[in-house]
Design a protein around this motif. Structure first.
Motif, short mmCIF file in Angstrom:
data_model
loop_
_atom_site.label_atom_id
_atom_site.label_comp_id
_atom_site.label_asym_id
_atom_site.label_seq_id
_atom_site.Cartn_x
_atom_site.Cartn_y
_atom_site.Cartn_z
N ARG A 65 -12.40 -4.24 4.74
CA ARG A 65 -11.74 -5.62 4.44
C ARG A 65 -12.24 -5.95 3.21
O ARG A 65 -11.40 -6.58 2.43
CB ARG A 65 -12.32 -6.62 5.38
CG ARG A 65 -11.38 -6.59 6.73
CD ARG A 65 -11.92 -7.47 7.84
NE ARG A 65 -12.71 -6.82 8.58
CZ ARG A 65 -13.84 -6.98 9.19
NH1 ARG A 65 -14.51 -8.14 8.87
NH2 ARG A 65 -14.47 -6.28 10.18
N ALA A 66 -13.26 -5.71 2.61
CA ALA A 66 -13.91 -6.28 1.32
C ALA A 66 -13.32 -5.39 0.17
O ALA A 66 -13.19 -6.02 -0.90
CB ALA A 66 -15.40 -5.73 1.03
N SER A 67 -12.81 -4.22 0.50
CA SER A 67 -11.91 -3.62 -0.52
C SER A 67 -10.57 -3.84 -0.76
O SER A 67 -9.91 -3.46 -1.88
CB SER A 67 -11.88 -2.01 -0.46
OG SER A 67 -11.23 -1.69 0.65
N GLY A 68 -9.93 -4.58 0.03
CA GLY A 68 -8.59 -5.34 -0.03
C GLY A 68 -7.58 -4.44 0.65
O GLY A 68 -6.27 -4.65 0.75
N ALA A 69 -8.12 -3.50 1.47
CA ALA A 69 -7.24 -2.64 2.33
C ALA A 69 -6.38 -3.23 3.08
O ALA A 69 -5.54 -2.98 3.81
CB ALA A 69 -7.75 -1.43 2.75
N GLY A 70 -7.13 -4.21 3.71
CA GLY A 70 -6.53 -5.23 4.75
C GLY A 70 -5.19 -5.53 4.64
O GLY A 70 -4.30 -6.10 5.32
N SER A 71 -4.72 -5.91 3.24
CA SER A 71 -3.56 -6.34 2.68
C SER A 71 -2.37 -5.56 2.38
O SER A 71 -1.61 -5.74 1.84
CB SER A 71 -3.69 -7.24 1.33
OG SER A 71 -4.24 -6.38 0.37
N SER A 72 -2.69 -4.18 2.92
CA SER A 72 -1.83 -3.31 2.78
C SER A 72 -0.29 -3.36 3.36
O SER A 72 0.62 -3.15 2.77
CB SER A 72 -2.52 -1.87 3.15
OG SER A 72 -2.28 -1.76 4.60
N THR A 73 -0.46 -4.10 4.51
CA THR A 73 0.80 -4.35 5.07
C THR A 73 1.73 -5.59 4.08
O THR A 73 3.05 -5.45 4.17
CB THR A 73 0.61 -5.03 6.56
OG1 THR A 73 -0.22 -6.12 6.39
CG2 THR A 73 0.34 -3.99 7.56
N GLN A 74 0.96 -6.30 3.61
CA GLN A 74 1.53 -7.45 2.64
C GLN A 74 2.18 -6.66 1.65
O GLN A 74 3.42 -7.13 1.15
CB GLN A 74 0.40 -8.32 2.24
CG GLN A 74 -0.09 -9.30 3.49
CD GLN A 74 -1.11 -9.96 2.79
OE1 GLN A 74 -1.66 -9.93 1.86
NE2 GLN A 74 -1.34 -11.23 3.56
N ARG A 75 1.69 -5.46 1.09
CA ARG A 75 2.09 -4.90 0.10
C ARG A 75 3.53 -4.08 0.65
O ARG A 75 4.34 -3.43 -0.46
CB ARG A 75 1.47 -3.70 -0.44
CG ARG A 75 0.10 -4.71 -1.39
CD ARG A 75 -0.66 -3.65 -2.19
NE ARG A 75 -1.77 -3.66 -1.28
CZ ARG A 75 -2.68 -2.49 -1.13
NH1 ARG A 75 -2.68 -1.58 -2.00
NH2 ARG A 75 -3.56 -2.43 -0.36
#
Length: 141
Positions: free
Chosen positions: A8-18
């Motif tokens: 979550r800290a690395s920003g991987a949680g936003s992969s669906t947004q991309r």
């Protein structure tokens, strides 16, 4: 700090947004395929029976755009010459295309357009891809 916190800290949680732009472009492309009748079973049958130029024009346009794209990207060299496996694979693809009236890409557009019989085509394509992946290590390449 555990592994889930690191993700979550690395920003991987936003992969669906991309992925949203790709989904929207895919939907738009599907609409274009349906409206231009490229996914029409009748158009594809007309092509294979040499009764209409429509699909040949679309294919020629696609080849032209791909050739220009390859040239612009500097990929004009062919990695390997066609071999028996390419001819066999192309023949299997063509037979499937001729029998079902759809290649794999438009299958999704056809299902989305309400042609539920193409779910069988999609399942068969997925089973074929899985089978190839399962036996790939033992196949000659």
């Amino acid at each position: 700090m555990d592994a889930s916190t690191d993700v979550r800290a690395s920003g991987a949680g936003s992969s669906t947004q991309r992925l949203w732009p790709f989904l929207l472009v895919g939907i738009a492309f599907g609409v274009v395929l349906v409206k231009s009748e490229v996914v029409s079973w009748f158009r594809i049958q007309e092509m294979f029976r040499f009764q209409s130029f429509h699909m040949y024009g679309v294919i020629a346009s696609a080849i032209s755009v791909a050739a220009i794209g390859r040239r612009l990207l500097g990929l004009s060299r062919v990695a390997e010459s066609p071999s028996t496996r390419h001819w066999l694979g192309g023949t299997a693809f063509g037979l499937g295309w001729g029998l079902t009236g759809a290649c794999p890409g438009p299958t999704y557009a056809l299902i989305g357009g309400g042609y539920s019989a193409y779910v069988v085509v999609l399942v068969a394509a997925l089973v074929g891809a899985w089978t190839y992946g399962r036996f790939r290590p033992s196949l000659p390449h």
